[in-house]
Design a protein around this motif. Sequence first.
Motif, short mmCIF file in Angstrom:
data_model
loop_
_atom_site.label_atom_id
_atom_site.label_comp_id
_atom_site.label_asym_id
_atom_site.label_seq_id
_atom_site.Cartn_x
_atom_site.Cartn_y
_atom_site.Cartn_z
N GLY A 115 -6.79 -4.57 4.91
CA GLY A 115 -5.81 -5.48 5.48
C GLY A 115 -6.28 -6.91 5.57
O GLY A 115 -5.57 -7.77 6.11
N GLY A 116 -7.46 -7.22 5.03
CA GLY A 116 -7.95 -8.59 5.04
C GLY A 116 -7.17 -9.49 4.10
O GLY A 116 -7.10 -10.71 4.30
N LEU A 117 -6.59 -8.90 3.07
CA LEU A 117 -5.67 -9.59 2.17
C LEU A 117 -4.35 -8.82 2.15
O LEU A 117 -4.32 -7.60 2.35
N ARG A 118 -3.28 -9.54 1.91
CA ARG A 118 -1.95 -8.93 1.85
C ARG A 118 -1.55 -8.71 0.40
O ARG A 118 -1.72 -9.60 -0.44
N GLY A 166 0.33 7.79 4.83
CA GLY A 166 1.63 7.88 4.17
C GLY A 166 2.66 6.88 4.64
O GLY A 166 3.73 6.76 4.03
N THR A 167 2.38 6.13 5.70
CA THR A 167 3.33 5.18 6.27
C THR A 167 2.96 3.76 5.86
O THR A 167 1.81 3.35 6.06
N PRO A 168 3.90 2.98 5.30
CA PRO A 168 3.58 1.60 4.91
C PRO A 168 3.09 0.79 6.11
O PRO A 168 3.60 0.93 7.22
N VAL A 169 2.11 -0.06 5.86
CA VAL A 169 1.55 -0.92 6.90
C VAL A 169 2.24 -2.27 6.83
O VAL A 169 2.18 -2.96 5.80
N GLY A 170 2.90 -2.67 7.91
CA GLY A 170 3.55 -3.97 7.96
C GLY A 170 2.56 -5.05 8.35
O GLY A 170 1.35 -4.83 8.41
N HIS A 171 3.08 -6.21 8.65
CA HIS A 171 2.21 -7.35 8.95
C HIS A 171 2.36 -7.83 10.39
O HIS A 171 1.88 -8.90 10.75
N ASP A 172 3.02 -7.01 11.23
CA ASP A 172 3.11 -7.37 12.64
C ASP A 172 1.84 -6.91 13.36
O ASP A 172 1.02 -6.17 12.82
N ARG A 173 1.69 -7.37 14.56
CA ARG A 173 0.46 -7.09 15.33
C ARG A 173 0.25 -5.60 15.53
O ARG A 173 -0.89 -5.11 15.43
N LEU A 179 -4.01 -0.34 11.78
CA LEU A 179 -4.86 -0.30 10.59
C LEU A 179 -6.32 -0.55 10.95
O LEU A 179 -7.22 0.15 10.49
N ARG A 180 -6.57 -1.56 11.78
CA ARG A 180 -7.95 -1.97 12.05
C ARG A 180 -8.68 -1.03 12.99
O ARG A 180 -9.90 -1.10 13.08
N THR A 181 -7.94 -0.15 13.66
CA THR A 181 -8.61 0.90 14.42
C THR A 181 -8.87 2.12 13.55
O THR A 181 -9.53 3.06 13.99
N THR A 182 -8.37 2.09 12.33
CA THR A 182 -8.59 3.20 11.39
C THR A 182 -9.54 2.81 10.27
O THR A 182 -10.39 3.59 9.86
#
Length: 295
Positions: A67-70, A80-87, A93-96
Amino acid sequence: MTSASPASAHVPGDTAPLVELAGAGFAYEDGPWVLRDLDFAVTEGRALVVLGRNGSGKTTLLRLLSGGLRCAAGELRLAGTPVGHDRKDLTRLRTTVQLVVQDPDDQLFAASVEQDVSFGPLNLGLPEPEVRARVAEALEALGIAGLRDRPTHQLSYGQRKRAAIAGAVAMRPRVLVLDEPTAGLDPQGQERLLGVLGTLRGAGTTVVMATHDMDLALRWADDAAVLTPDGLRTGPAPALLTDPELPAVAGLRRPWGAVVAEVLRAQGLLGPDEPGPRTAEELAGWAGPGRAGGG
């Protein structure tokens, strides 16, 4: 820079990918595509190595995965779930998934080791006792508990590497992503770090590592993903990394184990489909009395 055509680093099995890039692409501003139409998945519990020549997109791939780059095209998925760009999504993501960059000086910024390692958990809003427990756990896992109060600028290079990894480990990620973690370390430092990674894997952390070191990759990894001008080649590390065509295609040298296996086969000491030793220690144990003279 090279492009990667559709391929997957997911080894088929019963376990669904934990984190994956689907049809992903990325280009830096006013530049060509670095990665394109890339499918890359990480299966929980596997040690995955990413290889490729300079400019092949290894670091870009790791930054997209963490997630460091979009993604400029395609998407990043978590379970399996798309990662959005909200907090909320980025916190999930960053806890995984946690990335440790190649140069620890790009990651360490606090005055002391303890302050640096505690930054991530504090940023999650965790209560102080939980933060203290995570910091102690991470420092112990990396073998640097005695450096807790040491100013980060007074650490050796190897100590800084371990402190940077400890900061990621304190987040208790399910996936730890490492960009060239053994670069700049002496042999003893490399062995110490590999021991740490083995301990983390034993505790349930999935590890993804980018490296140029083919011997390390063959020795350490379960699975491999190699970025080439023709796309992404993936598979079990012992088979893929000893493919005699791979060095010419990917611009990498042959690993030590592949050369040894070739010599053993030429001497009739190894069958055509029999895997060779992956380390010098395996060779020493393999070449016992039962093997002498091809018996």
